[in-house]
Design a protein around this motif. Structure first.
Motif, mmCIF file in Angstrom:
data_model
loop_
_atom_site.group_PDB
_atom_site.id
_atom_site.type_symbol
_atom_site.label_atom_id
_atom_site.label_comp_id
_atom_site.label_asym_id
_atom_site.label_seq_id
_atom_site.Cartn_x
_atom_site.Cartn_y
_atom_site.Cartn_z
ATOM 1 N N THR A 43 -32.476 38.579 52.637
ATOM 2 C CA THR A 43 -33.028 39.207 53.836
ATOM 3 C C THR A 43 -31.923 39.424 54.874
ATOM 4 O OG1 THR A 43 -33.666 37.001 54.622
ATOM 5 C CG2 THR A 43 -35.358 38.310 53.519
ATOM 6 N N ASP A 272 -44.906 40.248 55.246
ATOM 7 C CA ASP A 272 -44.246 38.979 54.976
ATOM 8 C C ASP A 272 -45.108 38.117 54.049
ATOM 9 O OD1 ASP A 272 -41.775 37.380 56.254
ATOM 10 O OD2 ASP A 272 -43.382 35.991 55.716
ATOM 11 N N SER A 312 -39.436 38.895 53.750
ATOM 12 C CA SER A 312 -39.549 40.125 52.976
ATOM 13 C C SER A 312 -38.169 40.752 52.854
ATOM 14 C CB SER A 312 -40.506 41.120 53.651
ATOM 15 O OG SER A 312 -40.404 42.393 53.036
#
Length: 368
Positions: A43, A272, A312
């Motif tokens: 991420t 998420d 995410s």
């Protein structure tokens, strides 16, 4: 105006779980994966890569920083904790608390992560930078002085605050935590103090399960200087902005800080895996604009954002890019892919009105 961007490739090498594997980890052996934990380097690495591709990085004062020194860490964490952390790190890795595994060299990487936050706060507080973003990893807002949890090994923001206060660079500091999980570490460290106002916007009943209540307001001289807004699952763009206007900004204006630090998690986003909120990249950008304007009114624009959660790999880069562009006062040239050709299911008007009313009700109880 100069916006700092603090990052270091070594922070992406923090191994959050595969210390138990037979493969050698540490030194110059880059971890192959996150060991099954949702907190992984991609991420953050993908955010930095996106910034490089769009040219955003080149418009910032991009830099690394030294690891936080032992004396900096020891202002927050007891010697017994730091020494055991270092011992396990040197021995190949281990785990000290709840959901906080680390591999060989984990102590040094965590100290570097804290060092990025410390340097960002130091340079903004001293006037060397207008504002800054620290891409810290591992994160810090769940870490108590002697008990790490929730992927957090050192209390990055608290370490930075204590260093700045020790130098006389700041006396009164606001920590605004919009990570979707309650900032229990920051709350615990400052619960009985009146020189740090801790504000946490988080999904009600998420992690940790036993903290983050509206009624937890601080103790002793710290009473009233801890604000929790446990928001309902499904809260999205308008609910978050209403919380900023109705509670957060009013509380900060009353406190009159010397600087503002944001615990900047992107796990309240609509995709998420560890939350059930509906924030978009523009939500984070607009919250950044609001808090930036507040800092400019109250404390000469002294504002630092320190990276926390967000899981995410696809969406965090776009949320982060929009946020950092807003912080720097630049156009966001990375369009939100969730706004292009997708049916985004935002709350209905009735549910949105309910969410806004719930925030109003909490504001009344908080007397904000």
């Amino acid at each position: 105006m100069t916006t700092g961007f603090f990052w270091d490739e070594s922070c992406f090498w923090h191994a959050g779980g595969n210390y138990a594997f037979t493969m050698p980890i540490g030194g110059l052996v880059q971890p192959l994966a996150a060991g099954g934990l949702p907190e992984n380097p991609e991420t953050k690495r993908r955010l930095k890569n996106l910034m490089d591709v769009t040219g955003l990085t080149s418009q910032l004062a991009s830099q690394s920083a030294p690891p936080a020194a032992y004396e900096d860490l020891a202002r927050v964490h007891p010697k017994s904790y730091l020494d055991e952390f270092k011992r396990l790190s040197d021995a190949g890795g281990g785990e000290l608390g709840r959901r906080t595994p680390f591999a060989a060299g984990g102590y040094e990487i965590a100290a570097l992560s804290a060092g990025l936050a410390l340097a960002a706060v130091d340079k903004v507080a001293s006037g060397a930078l207008s504002n800054a973003y620290a891409l810290s990893r591992p994160p810090g807002h769940h870490c108590l002085p002697d008990f790490p949890n929730g992927f957090c090994l050192l209390a990055n923001i608290a370490i930075a605050i204590e260093a700045a206060q020790s130098k006389g660079l700041a006396k009164r500091v606001v920590v605004l935590d919009w990570d979707v999980h309650h900032g229990n570490g920051t709350e615990g460290i400052y619960y009985d103090r009146d020189d740090v106002l801790a504000i946490s916007l988080h999904q009600e009943g998420n992690y940790p399960l036993d903290t983050g209540a509206l009624t937890d307001r601080g103790t002793g001289v710290g009473e009233g200087f801890n604000i929790n807004l446990p928001m309902y699952a499904g809260s999205g763009h308008t609910a978050y902005l209403h919380a900023m206007d109705r509670v957060v900004i009013r509380a900060i204006e009353a406190f009159k800080p010397d600087m503002i630090i944001v615990a900047c998690g992107f796990d309240a986003s609509m995709v998420d895996p560890l939350a059930r909120m509906q924030a978009t990249a523009e939500t984070f950008a607009e919250m950044t604009r609001k808090i930036k304007a507040t800092a400019e009114r109250l404390c000469d624009g002294k504002l630092v954002l320190v990276h926390e959660g967000g899981y995410s790999e696809f969406y965090v880069p776009f949320c982060g890019h929009a946020t950092i562009a807003a912080l720097a006062g630049l156009e966001n040239v990375a369009p939100d892919p969730m706004q292009i050709g997708f049916d985004i299911r935002q709350p209905s008007a009735a549910f949105d009105a309910f969410l806004r009313q719930s925030i109003d009700d909490m504001a009344i109880q908080l007397e904000v």
